[in-house]
Design an enzyme around this catalytic site. Structure first.
Site, mmCIF file in Angstrom:
data_model
loop_
_atom_site.group_PDB
_atom_site.id
_atom_site.type_symbol
_atom_site.label_atom_id
_atom_site.label_comp_id
_atom_site.label_asym_id
_atom_site.label_seq_id
_atom_site.Cartn_x
_atom_site.Cartn_y
_atom_site.Cartn_z
ATOM 1 N N HIS A 308 0.848 -1.194 0.000
ATOM 2 C CA HIS A 308 0.000 0.000 0.000
ATOM 3 C C HIS A 308 0.876 1.234 0.000
ATOM 4 O O HIS A 308 1.936 1.231 0.620
ATOM 5 C CB HIS A 308 -0.916 0.012 1.235
ATOM 6 N N ASP A 366 -7.868 -5.687 0.077
ATOM 7 C CA ASP A 366 -8.331 -6.573 -0.996
ATOM 8 C C ASP A 366 -7.883 -8.016 -0.837
ATOM 9 O O ASP A 366 -8.268 -8.877 -1.617
ATOM 10 C CB ASP A 366 -7.834 -6.038 -2.355
HETATM 11 N N1 CMC Z 1 4.337 -7.602 -4.676
HETATM 12 C C1 CMC Z 1 5.690 -7.549 -4.841
HETATM 13 N N2 CMC Z 1 6.413 -6.420 -4.737
HETATM 14 C C2 CMC Z 1 5.755 -5.289 -4.467
HETATM 15 C C3 CMC Z 1 4.365 -5.263 -4.267
HETATM 16 C C4 CMC Z 1 3.651 -6.478 -4.383
HETATM 17 N N3 CMC Z 1 2.320 -6.505 -4.226
HETATM 18 N N4 CMC Z 1 3.965 -3.991 -4.000
HETATM 19 C C5 CMC Z 1 5.077 -3.248 -4.025
HETATM 20 N N5 CMC Z 1 6.155 -4.021 -4.301
HETATM 21 C C6 CMC Z 1 7.563 -3.578 -4.358
HETATM 22 C C7 CMC Z 1 7.838 -2.822 -5.653
HETATM 23 O O1 CMC Z 1 8.330 -3.666 -6.664
HETATM 24 C C8 CMC Z 1 8.864 -1.800 -5.200
HETATM 25 O O2 CMC Z 1 10.112 -2.422 -5.151
HETATM 26 P P1 CMC Z 1 11.450 -1.546 -5.433
HETATM 27 O O3 CMC Z 1 11.507 -0.498 -4.372
HETATM 28 O O4 CMC Z 1 12.565 -2.554 -5.353
HETATM 29 O O5 CMC Z 1 11.289 -0.974 -6.817
HETATM 30 C C9 CMC Z 1 8.455 -1.474 -3.758
HETATM 31 O O6 CMC Z 1 7.745 -2.628 -3.309
HETATM 32 C C10 CMC Z 1 7.544 -0.247 -3.653
HETATM 33 O O7 CMC Z 1 6.468 -0.414 -4.577
HETATM 34 P P2 CMC Z 1 5.801 0.779 -5.371
HETATM 35 O O8 CMC Z 1 5.059 0.242 -6.534
HETATM 36 O O9 CMC Z 1 6.820 1.849 -5.633
HETATM 37 O O10 CMC Z 1 4.803 1.318 -4.244
HETATM 38 P P3 CMC Z 1 3.531 2.187 -4.478
HETATM 39 O O11 CMC Z 1 3.257 2.863 -3.197
HETATM 40 O O12 CMC Z 1 3.672 3.025 -5.685
HETATM 41 O O13 CMC Z 1 2.395 1.102 -4.816
HETATM 42 C C11 CMC Z 1 0.611 -0.449 -4.629
HETATM 43 C C12 CMC Z 1 1.415 0.674 -3.933
HETATM 44 C C13 CMC Z 1 -0.613 -0.778 -3.784
HETATM 45 C C14 CMC Z 1 0.144 0.051 -6.012
HETATM 46 C C15 CMC Z 1 1.524 -1.699 -4.796
HETATM 47 O O14 CMC Z 1 1.918 -2.165 -3.521
HETATM 48 C C16 CMC Z 1 0.843 -2.821 -5.586
HETATM 49 O O15 CMC Z 1 0.909 -2.804 -6.825
HETATM 50 N N6 CMC Z 1 0.177 -3.797 -4.897
HETATM 51 C C17 CMC Z 1 -0.553 -4.851 -5.565
HETATM 52 C C18 CMC Z 1 -1.906 -4.339 -5.995
HETATM 53 C C19 CMC Z 1 -2.844 -4.148 -4.832
HETATM 54 O O16 CMC Z 1 -3.010 -5.019 -3.984
HETATM 55 N N7 CMC Z 1 -3.528 -2.988 -4.836
HETATM 56 C C20 CMC Z 1 -4.565 -2.672 -3.817
HETATM 57 C C21 CMC Z 1 -4.148 -1.529 -2.936
HETATM 58 S S1 CMC Z 1 -5.233 -1.314 -1.510
HETATM 59 C C22 CMC Z 1 -6.818 -1.005 -2.136
HETATM 60 C C23 CMC Z 1 -6.916 0.097 -3.126
HETATM 61 O O17 CMC Z 1 -6.179 1.060 -3.141
HETATM 62 O O18 CMC Z 1 -7.851 0.060 -3.920
#
Ligand code: CMC
Length: 431
Positions: A308, A366
């Protein structure tokens, strides 16, 4: 906003600029850079808004380090245990918990608006049967602006209020109709004697050929799922609604924009993607393979329902959702649900893995919701529409807050341009 008592100083090319520092009631201080461009001729660069507050808001507060979510100051755990979805809607929209008379008046107002214009039924029939219900919802909610002309004037507080009530009331009807259409069954009209959640279940699962009695356990679980998704401050879809609304667009168009944004798998679409992932994993012994894939940057795979932007400890909604999953499956007599087993083991393995620990990745809202919804009988394609129904009140509360502000401005981010500098047009014969 009160006048700032402190300032930060930015020094650039030998000149100093004072930036007011505002202190919110909760959360980190905020540097006010509104005059920076006019005074220093520079922009700030913050793709993804990781360090930028785009608005003032008094609705929802998240402390990502503590794993805390407050609506108008009330912790989500207390609301989920003691309140109900419509009471929470009232709280989000009007700022205080209602007394009994206020709640019953609010329920009455919502109930009076649950039906949709009969002519809207034709809209549904224009979609292919295999349309994703989110596609149908984006279209039909947007089309509400073609039907409810008496609640389009955003400068009239009464019309804003009617639009808000209409959307809270009609979104479940629209989502249920999208579902019924996709399975080829007749639309079921709302039943106002039922609760908000009970009515939604009835519109989804009743058929004219036989009676459908709402199971109180499922009704309660549905109400709780709706509460857990009701608002989440300035997330992507809420920011979309605010940005669309900042141009003066009508409220139905703004909420349709929010629904479109919510659909993405990184946001509300994650609940569908998560259940599909759990099914693909299938058995506990395959978890290490998927965890390894999630850690491999080149795979392009992420553990859905994990991570998140704001929560860097746990997502308090996930904790409540996990308890609900246990409760619902137990009460439905579904023991040893293989998906729940895979989910719990995946959570255990990921939370003891250095990759997930160091990146502070925890299950989000989720992760467990799909297991409950599937046990209730919903297909995966309905998971995100249920999120959309629930979040509608949050979008509207945020939109109303923004429209009610004095000095509200159109949202207009700037850019760091990296394209060509000016060049002369070349005739096609010479290219
Ligand atoms: N699985 C594996 N690695 C992950 C994941 C994951 N689910 N989420 C983040 N990472 C890693 C990512 O690769 C990155 O690594 P690095 O720093 O080495 O590049 C690091 O963690 C930070 O990730 P980010 O994408 O820069 O973080 P963000 O804050 O931009 O993204 C997120 C947040 C929710 C989009 C992301 O965690 C994600 O894609 N999660 C899976 C989708 C998900 O479950 N979404 C629902 C969110 S909660 C409900 C909602 O908002 O609707």
């Amino acid at each position: 906003m009160a006048d700032a008592k402190r300032t930060a100083t930015l020094t650039l090319d030998g000149k100093s600029y004072d930036l007011p520092v505002h202190s919110p009631t909760l959360g980190p201080d905020v540097l006010d850079i509104r005059k920076l461009y006019a005074e220093a001729d520079v922009f700030t660069f913050d793709p993804g808004f990781t360090s930028t507050a785009a608005c003032e808001s008094a609705i929802t507060y998240i402390d990502g380090d503590k794993g805390e979510l407050l609506h108008r100051g009330y912790p989500i755990e207390q609301l989920a245990a003691q309140s109900s979805y419509l009471e929470l809607c009232y709280l989000l929209l009007y700022g205080e918990l209602p007394n009994s008379a206020q709640l019953s008046d609010f329920k009455g107002r919502v109930t009076r608006h649950t039906m949709v214009h009969e002519q809207m039924h034709n809209f549904f029939r224009g979609f292919r049967r295999d349309s994703h219900p989110m596609a149908t919802m984006v279209g039909v909610v947007g089309a509400m602006s073609a039907f409810y002309h008496d609640s389009l004037d955003i400068n009239d507080p009464w019309q804003r209020e009617v639009a808000a009530i209409r959307m809270v009331a009609k979104l479940p009807t629209i989502a249920a109709m999208a579902y019924k259409y996709s399975v080829g069954q007749p639309f079921v009209y709302p039943k106002n004697a039922l609760s908000y959640a009970g009515n939604f279940l009835h519109m989804c699962f009743a058929v004219p050929a036989e009676d459908y009695v709402v199971n109180p356990v499922l009704e309660k679980a549905m109400d709780r799922i709706m509460m857990l998704h009701a608002d989440h401050e300035q997330n992507a879809s809420t920011s979309t609604v605010r940005l669309a609304g900042s141009s003066g667009a009508n409220p139905f168009a703004c909420i349709a924009a929010g629904i479109a944004c919510l659909w993405g798998p990184a946001h509300g679409g994650a609940n569908q993607a998560c259940l599909e992932m759990l099914k693909e994993i299938g058995t506990v012994d395959r978890i290490p393979e998927f965890v390894a894939k999630a850690k491999d940057k080149n795979s392009g795979f992420r553990l859905m329902g994990f991570g998140h932007r704001v929560y860097k400890n746990f997502d308090p909604r996930a904790t409540v959702m996990k308890e609900s999953a246990d409760e619902v499956l137990d009460l439905l007599g579904v023991h040893d649900n293989p998906l729940l087993q895979v989910a719990k083991e995946l959570e255990r393995i990921a939370l003891s893995d250095e990759y997930f620990i160091s990146k502070k990745l925890y299950p989000n809202v989720d992760f467990y919701s799909g297991i409950i919804l599937e046990a209730m009988g919903f297909p995966t394609s309905m998971f995100t529409p249920i999120f959309a129904i629930s979040r509608t009140v949050g979008w509207i509360a945020q939109w109303k807050e923004m429209i009610g502000e004095t000095n509200q401005k159109i949202g207009r981010p700037r850019q760091l341009y990296v394209g060509e500098t000016q060049r002369d047009y070349v005739d096609i014969s010479q290219r």
